[in-house]
Write a protein that holds these residues in place. Structure first.
Motif, PDB file in Angstrom:
ATOM      1  N   SER A 125       0.868  -1.190   0.000  1.00 22.18           N
ATOM      2  CA  SER A 125       0.000   0.000   0.000  1.00 22.18           C
ATOM      3  C   SER A 125       0.895   1.227   0.000  1.00 22.18           C
ATOM      4  O   SER A 125       2.113   1.111   0.241  1.00 22.18           O
ATOM      5  CB  SER A 125      -0.907   0.019   1.242  1.00 22.18           C
ATOM      6  OG  SER A 125      -0.144   0.270   2.406  1.00 22.18           O
ATOM      7  N   GLY A 126       0.299   2.396  -0.228  1.00 21.83           N
ATOM      8  CA  GLY A 126       1.067   3.633  -0.121  1.00 21.83           C
ATOM      9  C   GLY A 126       1.602   3.795   1.292  1.00 21.83           C
ATOM     10  O   GLY A 126       2.760   4.170   1.497  1.00 21.83           O
ATOM     11  N   MET A 127       0.768   3.485   2.282  1.00 21.56           N
ATOM     12  CA  MET A 127       1.206   3.619   3.677  1.00 21.56           C
ATOM     13  C   MET A 127       2.309   2.621   4.014  1.00 21.56           C
ATOM     14  O   MET A 127       3.199   2.924   4.813  1.00 21.56           O
ATOM     15  CB  MET A 127       0.027   3.457   4.641  1.00 21.56           C
ATOM     16  CG  MET A 127      -0.882   4.672   4.733  1.00 21.56           C
ATOM     17  SD  MET A 127      -0.037   6.276   4.854  1.00 21.56           S
ATOM     18  CE  MET A 127       0.931   6.100   6.339  1.00 21.56           C
ATOM     19  N   GLU A 200       4.930  16.479   1.059  1.00 22.57           N
ATOM     20  CA  GLU A 200       3.790  15.991   0.268  1.00 22.57           C
ATOM     21  C   GLU A 200       3.356  17.171  -0.588  1.00 22.57           C
ATOM     22  O   GLU A 200       2.980  18.217  -0.053  1.00 22.57           O
ATOM     23  CB  GLU A 200       2.666  15.536   1.197  1.00 22.57           C
ATOM     24  CG  GLU A 200       1.510  14.863   0.481  1.00 22.57           C
ATOM     25  CD  GLU A 200       0.463  14.356   1.479  1.00 22.57           C
ATOM     26  OE1 GLU A 200       0.774  13.455   2.279  1.00 22.57           O
ATOM     27  OE2 GLU A 200      -0.660  14.893   1.450  1.00 22.57           O
ATOM     28  N   ASN A 204      -2.484  16.700   0.355  1.00 24.03           N
ATOM     29  CA  ASN A 204      -3.838  16.172   0.475  1.00 24.03           C
ATOM     30  C   ASN A 204      -4.442  16.760   1.751  1.00 24.03           C
ATOM     31  O   ASN A 204      -3.871  16.576   2.823  1.00 24.03           O
ATOM     32  CB  ASN A 204      -3.748  14.638   0.571  1.00 24.03           C
ATOM     33  CG  ASN A 204      -5.087  13.956   0.588  1.00 24.03           C
ATOM     34  OD1 ASN A 204      -6.120  14.604   0.701  1.00 24.03           O
ATOM     35  ND2 ASN A 204      -5.091  12.637   0.513  1.00 24.03           N
ATOM     36  N   ASP A 235       6.071  12.708  -1.253  1.00 18.08           N
ATOM     37  CA  ASP A 235       4.897  11.962  -1.712  1.00 18.08           C
ATOM     38  C   ASP A 235       4.401  12.640  -2.998  1.00 18.08           C
ATOM     39  O   ASP A 235       3.961  13.791  -2.977  1.00 18.08           O
ATOM     40  CB  ASP A 235       3.832  11.992  -0.606  1.00 18.08           C
ATOM     41  CG  ASP A 235       2.623  11.125  -0.938  1.00 18.08           C
ATOM     42  OD1 ASP A 235       2.314  10.963  -2.127  1.00 18.08           O
ATOM     43  OD2 ASP A 235       1.975  10.642   0.010  1.00 18.08           O
ATOM     44  N   THR A 237       2.020  11.443  -5.064  1.00 18.17           N
ATOM     45  CA  THR A 237       0.801  10.732  -5.467  1.00 18.17           C
ATOM     46  C   THR A 237      -0.137  11.578  -6.327  1.00 18.17           C
ATOM     47  O   THR A 237      -0.724  11.075  -7.288  1.00 18.17           O
ATOM     48  CB  THR A 237       0.044  10.266  -4.199  1.00 18.17           C
ATOM     49  OG1 THR A 237       0.876   9.357  -3.483  1.00 18.17           O
ATOM     50  CG2 THR A 237      -1.266   9.591  -4.537  1.00 18.17           C
ATOM     51  N   PHE A 238      -0.279  12.866  -6.011  1.00 16.52           N
ATOM     52  CA  PHE A 238      -1.314  13.679  -6.670  1.00 16.52           C
ATOM     53  C   PHE A 238      -0.980  14.050  -8.114  1.00 16.52           C
ATOM     54  O   PHE A 238      -1.874  14.172  -8.938  1.00 16.52           O
ATOM     55  CB  PHE A 238      -1.562  14.968  -5.861  1.00 16.52           C
ATOM     56  CG  PHE A 238      -2.657  14.834  -4.835  1.00 16.52           C
ATOM     57  CD1 PHE A 238      -2.776  13.691  -4.067  1.00 16.52           C
ATOM     58  CD2 PHE A 238      -3.576  15.852  -4.639  1.00 16.52           C
ATOM     59  CE1 PHE A 238      -3.786  13.559  -3.116  1.00 16.52           C
ATOM     60  CE2 PHE A 238      -4.593  15.733  -3.702  1.00 16.52           C
ATOM     61  CZ  PHE A 238      -4.701  14.586  -2.930  1.00 16.52           C
ATOM     62  N   SER A 257       1.316   6.487  -3.389  1.00 16.73           N
ATOM     63  CA  SER A 257       0.216   5.551  -3.280  1.00 16.73           C
ATOM     64  C   SER A 257      -0.102   5.161  -4.724  1.00 16.73           C
ATOM     65  O   SER A 257      -0.678   5.953  -5.478  1.00 16.73           O
ATOM     66  CB  SER A 257      -1.002   6.202  -2.625  1.00 16.73           C
ATOM     67  OG  SER A 257      -2.109   5.330  -2.795  1.00 16.73           O
ATOM     68  N   THR A 259      -2.170   3.116  -5.510  1.00 15.90           N
ATOM     69  CA  THR A 259      -3.616   2.895  -5.489  1.00 15.90           C
ATOM     70  C   THR A 259      -4.335   3.934  -6.350  1.00 15.90           C
ATOM     71  O   THR A 259      -5.427   3.672  -6.854  1.00 15.90           O
ATOM     72  CB  THR A 259      -4.109   3.057  -4.025  1.00 15.90           C
ATOM     73  OG1 THR A 259      -3.239   2.348  -3.154  1.00 15.90           O
ATOM     74  CG2 THR A 259      -5.529   2.587  -3.849  1.00 15.90           C
ATOM     75  N   ALA A 270      -1.713  -0.356  -3.510  1.00 18.98           N
ATOM     76  CA  ALA A 270      -0.269  -0.607  -3.623  1.00 18.98           C
ATOM     77  C   ALA A 270       0.502   0.695  -3.430  1.00 18.98           C
ATOM     78  O   ALA A 270      -0.071   1.786  -3.479  1.00 18.98           O
ATOM     79  CB  ALA A 270       0.072  -1.213  -4.987  1.00 18.98           C
ATOM     80  N   LEU A 393      -8.762   8.745  -5.049  1.00 20.87           N
ATOM     81  CA  LEU A 393      -8.619   9.648  -6.199  1.00 20.87           C
ATOM     82  C   LEU A 393      -7.815   8.945  -7.282  1.00 20.87           C
ATOM     83  O   LEU A 393      -7.262   7.868  -7.048  1.00 20.87           O
ATOM     84  CB  LEU A 393      -7.879  10.927  -5.758  1.00 20.87           C
ATOM     85  CG  LEU A 393      -6.491  10.717  -5.154  1.00 20.87           C
ATOM     86  CD1 LEU A 393      -5.415  11.387  -5.988  1.00 20.87           C
ATOM     87  CD2 LEU A 393      -6.440  11.247  -3.738  1.00 20.87           C
TER      88      LEU A 393
HETATM   89  N1  PLP Z   1      -0.389   9.579   0.175  1.00 23.08           N
HETATM   90  C1  PLP Z   1      -1.447  10.274  -0.273  1.00 23.08           C
HETATM   91  C2  PLP Z   1      -1.238  11.664  -0.791  1.00 23.08           C
HETATM   92  C3  PLP Z   1      -2.718   9.718  -0.245  1.00 23.08           C
HETATM   93  O1  PLP Z   1      -3.764  10.420  -0.697  1.00 23.08           O
HETATM   94  C4  PLP Z   1      -2.877   8.384   0.262  1.00 23.08           C
HETATM   95  C5  PLP Z   1      -4.202   7.751   0.317  1.00 23.08           C
HETATM   96  O2  PLP Z   1      -5.210   8.370   0.062  1.00 23.08           O
HETATM   97  C6  PLP Z   1      -1.747   7.718   0.725  1.00 23.08           C
HETATM   98  C7  PLP Z   1      -0.523   8.326   0.658  1.00 23.08           C
HETATM   99  C8  PLP Z   1      -1.855   6.318   1.288  1.00 23.08           C
HETATM  100  O3  PLP Z   1      -1.979   5.409   0.263  1.00 23.08           O
HETATM  101  P1  PLP Z   1      -2.666   3.959   0.420  1.00 23.08           P
HETATM  102  O4  PLP Z   1      -4.111   4.188   0.708  1.00 23.08           O
HETATM  103  O5  PLP Z   1      -2.376   3.296  -0.882  1.00 23.08           O
HETATM  104  O6  PLP Z   1      -1.989   3.299   1.586  1.00 23.08           O
END
Ligand code: PLP
Length: 449
Positions: A125-127, A200, A204, A235, A237-238, A257, A259, A270, A393
């Motif tokens: 997962s991202g976490m 980040e 978020n 991070d 992710t966005f 993330s 995901t 993931a 998202l």
């Molecule tokens: N980082 C950001 C910016 C996120 O928005 C999220 C989840 O929403 C995560 C990390 C965590 O990712 P995951 O839900 O895949 O563990």
């Protein structure tokens, strides 16, 4: 990587000086053609996989196995030297599915292509990715310096979980200037070892951008090349990997993330980490120990997703631009927090400057501030017919949620107020549907607010 059979006679000719045959024959990868560097969108169709080693299968099979047969005891020893760090460079063969696997390794090769990173790892997962990075880097008494806001679970991990093990934190607001970042780093350094600088951006749920170049320059000014120089981890992710590539702006590692946009279909969970081999090696060692690697099925799904990453993200980005243009002028909307609307004025000027230097697109996730509070936000969310009311998202479908009451509910009220996570904030992630259909949906939902 390429999969191999232990008794492949051709592999024997590649025995190295230790007498151990590499299980993964170094296959010359085609990354350029006629002097032209091939683009990620092209490489996603085959990079890192040789069909000849898997019965000619066009797509890699899913390797559901917990362990891999060694061709000799010497090979097993050599692989374990790599896994345990006795020999630098990691395992040069497949060993055990908590350490590595064909699907994960092909995925890691392809993820690295997008960020032009030397090495990459994938996680369950991202976490799991974020937690593994932090566990690999911090010791009791250390300080983590981070930008704010962060995804709520990341804040919980730093503040409440690592805090229990004697790790401290200090934060600065996402839009902080070089002088503010210098001051926080100096304060943190005066209190002990700074283990890492964690960012980040966009954050978020506010979409606030961090000046990665300024953070890296502040770090370099304070720590130079000293052994205690903390890595800058971000991070991505966005906006990643299509619209922002922070390794090019001074970050040492990016976390994801997967995901979200990388997976892109809201059907897997993931995470990923990318950076130089030197940065990634200790993270891999921690992953080997605690077993946070992604599973082969999710890795395979992600390989499928990466083939359409550019198509999906481009279409979602175009849709978001159209939807935001509509929302901006609506009488029930106070403001749209969309990166494409940043102006060179007093309020947005610094953010607009970061955006120009760091980003190549505004993404498809934004904040919609309605006139009113929680009641108005909830009425809007409950009235949506095409967009789904769900957290997350970056999927093909449009999602809407209420961060203050959902993803960021655990953040104390005073901190939420300070970070701008207000009751009239609805977070929207635009998908790949028809933009005019989405506008019709938002139009009818706003009429019910
Ligand atoms: N980082 C950001 C910016 C996120 O928005 C999220 C989840 O929403 C995560 C990390 C965590 O990712 P995951 O839900 O895949 O563990």
């Amino acid at each position: 990587m390429a999969t191999d059979t232990p008794n492949d006679p051709a592999a024997g000719s590649e025995a190295d000086l230790t007498g151990v045959t590499p299980r993964r024959r170094p296959k010359p990868e085609m990354t350029e053609l006629g002097g032209r560097k091939l683009k990620p969108a092209t490489l996603m169709m085959g990079h890192g996989y040789d069909p000849a080693l898997s019965e000619g299968a066009l797509k890699p099979p899913i390797f559901l196995t917990s362990t891999f047969v060694f061709e000799s005891a010497a090979a097993g020893k050599r692989h374990f030297e790599g896994v345990t760090g006795k020999r630098p460079g990691g395992a040069d063969g497949l060993v055990y599915s908590r350490f590595n696997g064909p699907n994960q390794e092909i995925l890691e090769d392809r993820l690295g292509v997008w960020e032009e990173a030397e090495d990459a790892l994938t996680f369950s997962s991202g976490m799991a990715a974020i937690a593994t990075v932090m566990l690999a880097l911090v010791k009791p008494g250390d300080t983590i310096v981070h930008s704010s806001p962060l995804y709520a679970a990341t804040e919980t991990l730093i503040g409440r979980i690592l805090g229990r093990f004697g790790v401290h934190w200090l934060d600065f607001p996402a839009g902080a200037s070089r002088a503010e970042i210098d001051a926080i780093l100096a304060r943190a350094n005066a209190g002990g070892r700074v283990a890492l600088i964690y960012l980040e951006s966009p954050a978020n749920p506010t979409n606030a951008l961090v000046d990665v170049e300024a953070v890296a320059a502040a770090r370099d000014a304070l720590f130079g090349e000293s052994a205690d120089r903390p890595p800058v981890v971000i991070d991505n992710t966005f906006l990643g990997p299509l619209w922002q590539q922070p390794l090019k702006h001074g970050a040492d590692m990016v976390v994801y993330s997967l995901t979200k946009y990388a997976g892109g279909h809201s059907d897997l969970v993931a995470g990923g980490v990318m950076g130089s081999k030197a940065m990634i090696d200790p993270i891999r060692a921690m992953r080997n120990t605690i077993g946070t690697i992604t599973d082969p099925h999710s890795a395979w799904m992600l390989l499928r997703s990466l083939e359409t990453l550019e198509l999906r993200m481009s279409r979602a980005g175009e849709n978001a631009a159209k939807v935001c243009a509509y929302l901006r002028d609506h009488p029930k909307v106070e403001r749209v927090g969309y990166l494409g609307f940043l102006k060179d004025d007093l309020r947005d000027g610094t953010q607009a400057d970061i955006y120009r230097r760091h980003c190549t697109g505004a993404g498809s996730t934004f904040s919609l501030f309605l006139k009113g509070g929680e009641a108005e936000s909830f009425r809007f969310l409950d009235a949506l017919r095409i967009a789904k009311l769900a957290v997350s998202l970056g999927g093909t479908e449009t999602l809407a949620s209420h961060p203050a009451a959902m993803t960021h509910l655990s953040v104390p009220d005073a901190r939420k107020a300070a970070l701008g996570i207000t009751d009239n904030l609805v977070r929207i992630s635009i998908g790949v549907e028809d933009a005019d259909d989405l506008i019709a949906d938002f139009d009818q939902a706003l009429a019910k607010v």
